[in-house]
Structure formats: structure tokens, C-alpha cells
Scaffold this motif. Structure first.
Motif, PDB file in Angstrom:
ATOM      1  N   TYR A 138       0.842  -1.201   0.000  1.00  0.00           N
ATOM      2  CA  TYR A 138       0.000   0.000   0.000  1.00  0.00           C
ATOM      3  C   TYR A 138       0.874   1.248   0.000  1.00  0.00           C
ATOM      4  N   GLY A 139       0.386   2.309  -0.640  1.00  0.00           N
ATOM      5  CA  GLY A 139       1.053   3.591  -0.552  1.00  0.00           C
ATOM      6  C   GLY A 139       0.879   4.185   0.833  1.00  0.00           C
ATOM      7  N   ARG A 140       1.643   5.251   1.122  1.00  0.00           N
ATOM      8  CA  ARG A 140       1.657   5.832   2.465  1.00  0.00           C
ATOM      9  C   ARG A 140       0.255   6.232   2.927  1.00  0.00           C
ATOM     10  N   GLY A 141      -0.540   6.848   2.027  1.00  0.00           N
ATOM     11  CA  GLY A 141      -1.864   7.327   2.418  1.00  0.00           C
ATOM     12  C   GLY A 141      -2.763   6.207   2.906  1.00  0.00           C
ATOM     13  N   ASP A 142      -2.864   5.135   2.107  1.00  0.00           N
ATOM     14  CA  ASP A 142      -3.712   4.003   2.517  1.00  0.00           C
ATOM     15  C   ASP A 142      -3.116   3.268   3.703  1.00  0.00           C
ATOM     16  N   ALA A 143      -1.789   3.170   3.758  1.00  0.00           N
ATOM     17  CA  ALA A 143      -1.132   2.474   4.870  1.00  0.00           C
ATOM     18  C   ALA A 143      -1.434   3.166   6.194  1.00  0.00           C
ATOM     19  N   GLU A 144      -1.481   4.489   6.184  1.00  0.00           N
ATOM     20  CA  GLU A 144      -1.810   5.239   7.404  1.00  0.00           C
ATOM     21  C   GLU A 144      -3.223   4.897   7.888  1.00  0.00           C
ATOM     22  N   LEU A 145      -4.141   4.732   6.953  1.00  0.00           N
ATOM     23  CA  LEU A 145      -5.540   4.462   7.313  1.00  0.00           C
ATOM     24  C   LEU A 145      -5.722   3.086   7.947  1.00  0.00           C
ATOM     25  N   ILE A 146      -4.922   2.109   7.520  1.00  0.00           N
ATOM     26  CA  ILE A 146      -5.106   0.746   8.032  1.00  0.00           C
ATOM     27  C   ILE A 146      -4.078   0.377   9.093  1.00  0.00           C
ATOM     28  N   LEU A 147      -3.197   1.293   9.436  1.00  0.00           N
ATOM     29  CA  LEU A 147      -2.168   1.063  10.438  1.00  0.00           C
ATOM     30  C   LEU A 147      -2.807   0.600  11.754  1.00  0.00           C
ATOM     31  N   GLY A 148      -2.332  -0.532  12.283  1.00  0.00           N
ATOM     32  CA  GLY A 148      -2.837  -1.052  13.545  1.00  0.00           C
ATOM     33  C   GLY A 148      -4.169  -1.769  13.450  1.00  0.00           C
ATOM     34  N   LYS A 149      -4.741  -1.851  12.263  1.00  0.00           N
ATOM     35  CA  LYS A 149      -6.066  -2.453  12.094  1.00  0.00           C
ATOM     36  C   LYS A 149      -5.955  -3.926  11.722  1.00  0.00           C
ATOM     37  N   LYS A 150      -7.054  -4.662  11.966  1.00  0.00           N
ATOM     38  CA  LYS A 150      -7.118  -6.057  11.551  1.00  0.00           C
ATOM     39  C   LYS A 150      -7.308  -6.141  10.039  1.00  0.00           C
ATOM     40  N   SER A 151      -6.797  -7.207   9.443  1.00  0.00           N
ATOM     41  CA  SER A 151      -6.916  -7.378   7.995  1.00  0.00           C
ATOM     42  C   SER A 151      -8.378  -7.425   7.550  1.00  0.00           C
ATOM     43  N   SER A 152      -9.253  -7.947   8.404  1.00  0.00           N
ATOM     44  CA  SER A 152     -10.675  -8.031   8.071  1.00  0.00           C
ATOM     45  C   SER A 152     -11.340  -6.667   7.977  1.00  0.00           C
ATOM     46  N   GLU A 153     -10.682  -5.645   8.486  1.00  0.00           N
ATOM     47  CA  GLU A 153     -11.249  -4.293   8.468  1.00  0.00           C
ATOM     48  C   GLU A 153     -10.822  -3.478   7.246  1.00  0.00           C
ATOM     49  N   ILE A 154      -9.863  -3.990   6.467  1.00  0.00           N
ATOM     50  CA  ILE A 154      -9.269  -3.196   5.395  1.00  0.00           C
ATOM     51  C   ILE A 154     -10.295  -2.753   4.363  1.00  0.00           C
ATOM     52  N   ALA A 155     -11.133  -3.673   3.895  1.00  0.00           N
ATOM     53  CA  ALA A 155     -12.106  -3.335   2.859  1.00  0.00           C
ATOM     54  C   ALA A 155     -13.061  -2.246   3.326  1.00  0.00           C
ATOM     55  N   GLY A 156     -13.510  -2.337   4.578  1.00  0.00           N
ATOM     56  CA  GLY A 156     -14.421  -1.324   5.103  1.00  0.00           C
ATOM     57  C   GLY A 156     -13.772   0.041   5.238  1.00  0.00           C
ATOM     58  N   ILE A 157     -12.476   0.063   5.560  1.00  0.00           N
ATOM     59  CA  ILE A 157     -11.762   1.336   5.739  1.00  0.00           C
ATOM     60  C   ILE A 157     -11.444   1.992   4.393  1.00  0.00           C
ATOM     61  N   LEU A 158     -10.961   1.192   3.446  1.00  0.00           N
ATOM     62  CA  LEU A 158     -10.518   1.740   2.163  1.00  0.00           C
ATOM     63  C   LEU A 158     -11.637   1.812   1.122  1.00  0.00           C
ATOM     64  N   GLY A 159     -12.707   1.056   1.348  1.00  0.00           N
ATOM     65  CA  GLY A 159     -13.810   1.065   0.386  1.00  0.00           C
ATOM     66  C   GLY A 159     -13.607   0.102  -0.768  1.00  0.00           C
ATOM     67  N   HIS A 160     -12.579  -0.732  -0.689  1.00  0.00           N
ATOM     68  CA  HIS A 160     -12.331  -1.747  -1.722  1.00  0.00           C
ATOM     69  C   HIS A 160     -11.485  -2.857  -1.122  1.00  0.00           C
ATOM     70  N   ASP A 161     -11.541  -4.029  -1.743  1.00  0.00           N
ATOM     71  CA  ASP A 161     -10.722  -5.143  -1.280  1.00  0.00           C
ATOM     72  C   ASP A 161      -9.249  -4.848  -1.553  1.00  0.00           C
ATOM     73  N   GLY A 162      -8.415  -5.265  -0.649  1.00  0.00           N
ATOM     74  CA  GLY A 162      -6.977  -5.089  -0.836  1.00  0.00           C
ATOM     75  C   GLY A 162      -6.233  -6.259  -0.243  1.00  0.00           C
ATOM     76  N   ARG A 163      -4.917  -6.200  -0.316  1.00  0.00           N
ATOM     77  CA  ARG A 163      -4.092  -7.269   0.246  1.00  0.00           C
ATOM     78  C   ARG A 163      -4.284  -7.301   1.763  1.00  0.00           C
ATOM     79  N   SER A 164      -4.316  -8.499   2.328  1.00  0.00           N
ATOM     80  CA  SER A 164      -4.438  -8.614   3.779  1.00  0.00           C
ATOM     81  C   SER A 164      -3.111  -8.294   4.466  1.00  0.00           C
ATOM     82  N   GLU A 165      -2.006  -8.412   3.718  1.00  0.00           N
ATOM     83  CA  GLU A 165      -0.682  -8.132   4.287  1.00  0.00           C
ATOM     84  C   GLU A 165      -0.208  -6.748   3.854  1.00  0.00           C
ATOM     85  N   LEU A 166       0.478  -6.063   4.746  1.00  0.00           N
ATOM     86  CA  LEU A 166       1.147  -4.823   4.347  1.00  0.00           C
ATOM     87  C   LEU A 166       2.402  -5.162   3.549  1.00  0.00           C
TER      88      LEU A 166
END
Length: 381
Positions: free
Chosen positions: A342-370
Motif C-alpha cells: 500500500y502507498g503511504r496514504g492508505d497504509a496510514e488508514l489501516i495502520l494497527g487495524k485487523k486485515s478483516s477491516e481493510i475493505a471497510g476502511i478503504l472502500g475496496h478489497d486489498g491485500r491482507s498483508e502490508l
């Protein structure tokens, strides 16, 4: 150095799970009629179907679009201007893709056309997109059929030959083996048509000046057959941990022939694709940022796990997706380096979050791993 050894049932072939196969125009298209060689095409499709049935993955790099298109357009033999080549490719690519689709469909397989330019394997973000697209195709059982996007590539941004393109694809896809089907069954000590004492090398363990000299000069008869570009392809392939084979494609079922010990030259990689990739990450990429992780994440990495967003505590730098970053502990120790998903902007949004929360935070499916474990080189272990 090079040496002659028996080729039959080489363990490198038996262990290869992902195999890139490059097919030249002369093998696929009849020069006199300008039409596809149907019998040969069906035989190679049988070979790929056999790999798939055995749980192995085949990727084709297929020439032939320009050769097919120039016949349809009535273009003269001999070298073409760039715009003529591009026009011929535009016409021929339709027929070529359709032919691959037909032969694979007849065997219960799906063909997928992938057109690449030099930038797609040189520019990091486009490289990642191409890699993930082909990984997705393979995961769904499709056979990627790759060619250079001749219709749009200019003279300055072209590969110019599919030997090097196939090596770039093999590197990008972490292939175990690259097969160059040629009109000659390997690398010879001299042009065999000119020197009766010329002998084929069964194994090349390193590309030395002696090996490069065997390929000939740019204007030699042998290099006109493409041996110079094949040596360049071998350098790319083995540098990424991928073995390479030069063998004759003139026979029917040429891939099956390799397993049966057909004459060929093996270029052996000193390490596997994953090890080579990690070495490249560790030593050849400039870090664009820093990812600081907690003790739990560090323990997970040391046990062979990927880095999840939940274990990240702080970020530094203006990195983009696919850039290299340093992985540090909270006390400043360098744990390793990796390619961030992930780029810095998206990485900041999911920092410290569970992988299951990524889609809800970013609004799209993404990699479960940073950072995936295959894209990571640890400082130890």
C-alpha cells in the motif's frame, strides 16, 4: 564454465512448477503461406494441457502477430518500418489470440491474452499490476499468452525480441524455468553449419566471456538466429533464480520432449526464484520509507509470517505501492526490508487495524498483508 552432462530426467525440470515457454514466429507461422502451422500448434497445446493436468503452471510468450498480419495486409518480405510492423501486429494479434483460444478451449482450458510493453516490466507499479493480473489468471486456471504490445510500443520503448521479453516475464512471475523453443537445439561452441567440430553444450553454469563469444557478434550468421538475444535472456533469467533451456521447437510436442531428454542446453540458476528475489530486495533497491513494528509482529516475521497492518505502529517516508521500505523495531533496529503493498496514504488508514477491516476502511478489497513474506528480506533468519 560449461560442461557436458546427460539431459534425461534432469531434477531441475522435475522440480519446476511454473514454466514460461517462448515460441518464435518461425515455429508458429508458415513463411510461404503466412498461415499458422495447425499441427504444431495443437501439439504444443497438448503439451501445456499436460502440464496443467500434472498441477504445473504454463505461461506462453508467443510471437506470430506481425508474421500473420503482414500476410493479410500483403506487406512485402524483408524488414518493415515501425508503423508497418505496428499495423501488421494490430491485424495479426486478433488471429493469433483466436487461435490460442480455440486450441485451449478444445482441451478444456482458458486462454488469456496479455500484451506488455517495456514499461510494464520496468516501472514498479505497472510491474506489480501485470504480476498480480497474471497470478490471478493462473489461480483461476487460465493460460496467459503474452506478447509485446507492438501496436503501441515505439522504437525507444520496445524489447524488440521475445527472448528478452520472455526472460522479463519469467523474472516477474518468479518462474522456475524458462524454455526458449528455437530452430536450434542449444548453444554450440561454434556455428554448427559452418564448423563440423562444433559441439552443443548440455549445461552452462555461468555466463562467462567465453560463453558470450560463442553467441557470435551482432552481425554474425549465428546471431541472426537469435543466439545473442538468448544469452541476454539467460542472464536475466538466472539472475532472478530461474533456470533456462534452449531447445529445438521444430519437433512436435517439444515440451514433452524435454522430459524425455531431448537435446538442449540448460542455463542453471545458482538459487531459486524466492531466494533471488529476496537478495534483490535486500541489496538492490533504495528504501523509500520506514515501517516500525511491535514485538508481536517481529516475532511473527521471524517465524516466517507476513507483516500485517495490525502489527505496525508508525510509518515514515513518502512511499508508493510496490516501493521498498525498511522494517524497524520500535527501538530502532533494522529487522529487514520489503516491498509494501500500500502507498503511504492508505497504509496510514489501516495502520494497527485487523486485515478483516481493510475493505471497510478503504472502500475496496486489498491485500491482507502490508508486506508479504515473499516480498521481504530479513536482516537475519
Amino acid at each position: 564454465m560449461a560442461a557436458d552432462t546427460a539431459n534425461a530426467a534432469r531434477p531441475e525440470w522435475q522440480r519446476s512448477r511454473r514454466i514460461v515457454i517462448k515460441i518464435g514466429s518461425a515455429l508458429l507461422v508458415d513463411r510461404a503461406s503466412g498461415r499458422l502451422k495447425a499441427t504444431w500448434l495443437n501439439s504444443i497445446a497438448d503439451d501445456i494441457a499436460g502440464l496443467a493436468a500434472a498441477g504445473r503452471e504454463g505461461i506462453l510468450v508467443s510471437s506470430g502477430a506481425i508474421a500473420l498480419g503482414r500476410h493479410v495486409m500483403g506487406l512485402p518480405r524483408g524488414p518493415l518500418e515501425l508503423e508497418q510492423s505496428q499495423a501488421a501486429a494490430a491485424v495479426g494479434q486478433i488471429s493469433l489470440a483466436s487461435a490460442w483460444q480455440d486450441v485451449f478451449r478444445a482441451r478444456g482450458l482458458t486462454a488469456a491474452q496479455v500484451l506488455l510493453t517495456l514499461g510494464d516490466t520496468e516501472e514498479r507499479r505497472r510491474y506489480l499490476n501485470a504480476r498480480r493480473t497474471m497470478d490471478t489468471l493462473i489461480a483461476h486456471g487460465a493460460i496467459p499468452v503474452v506478447n509485446e504490445n507492438d501496436t503501441v510500443a515505439t522504437a525507444e520503448i520496445r524489447y524488440g525480441d521475445n527472448d528478452r521479453l520472455s526472460a522479463r516475464v519469467a523474472s516477474m512471475m518468479s518462474a522456475d524455468c524458462l524454455v526458449l523453443l528455437s530452430d536450434i537445439d542449444g548453444l554450440y561452441t561454434a556455428p554448427p553449419a559452418q564448423d563440423p567440430s562444433a559441439r552443443r553444450l548440455d549445461v552452462v553454469a555461468a555466463i562467462t566471456p567465453e560463453i558470450e563469444a560463442m553467441a557470435g557478434d551482432a552481425g554474425s550468421e549465428l546471431s541472426k538466429g537469435g543466439m545473442v538475444t538468448k544469452i541476454a535472456a539467460a542472464r536475466i533469467a538466472i539472475g532472478s533464480g530461474c533456470h533456462m533451456i534452449i531447445t529445438s521447437g521444430k519437433v512436435l510436442h517439444p515440451v514433452q520432449a524435454i522430459a524425455a531428454g531431448a537435446p538442449c542446453t540448460w542455463f542453471l540458476a545458482p538459487s531459486d526464484p524466492v531466494t533471488a528475489r529476496k537478495r534483490w530486495i535486500a541489496g538492490n533497491l533504495e528504501p523509500k520509507g520506514v515501517v516500525e513494528i511491535d514485538a508481536g509482529a517481529e516475532k511473527a516475521l521471524m517465524s516466517g509470517k507476513s507483516l500485517l497492518p495490525a502489527g505496525v505502529r508508525r510509518l515514515e517516508g513518502g512511499f508508493e505501492r510496490g516501493d521498498a521500505v525498511l522494517i524497524r523495531s520500535l527501538d530502532g533496529r533494522e529487522i529487514g526490508r520489503g516491498l509494501v503493498a500500500y502507498g503511504r496514504g492508505d497504509a496510514e488508514l489501516i495502520l494497527g487495524k485487523k486485515s478483516s477491516e481493510i475493505a471497510g476502511i478503504l472502500g475496496h478489497d486489498g491485500r491482507s498483508e502490508l508486506i508479504h513474506r515473499d516480498d521481504m528480506a530479513l536482516a537475519r533468519g
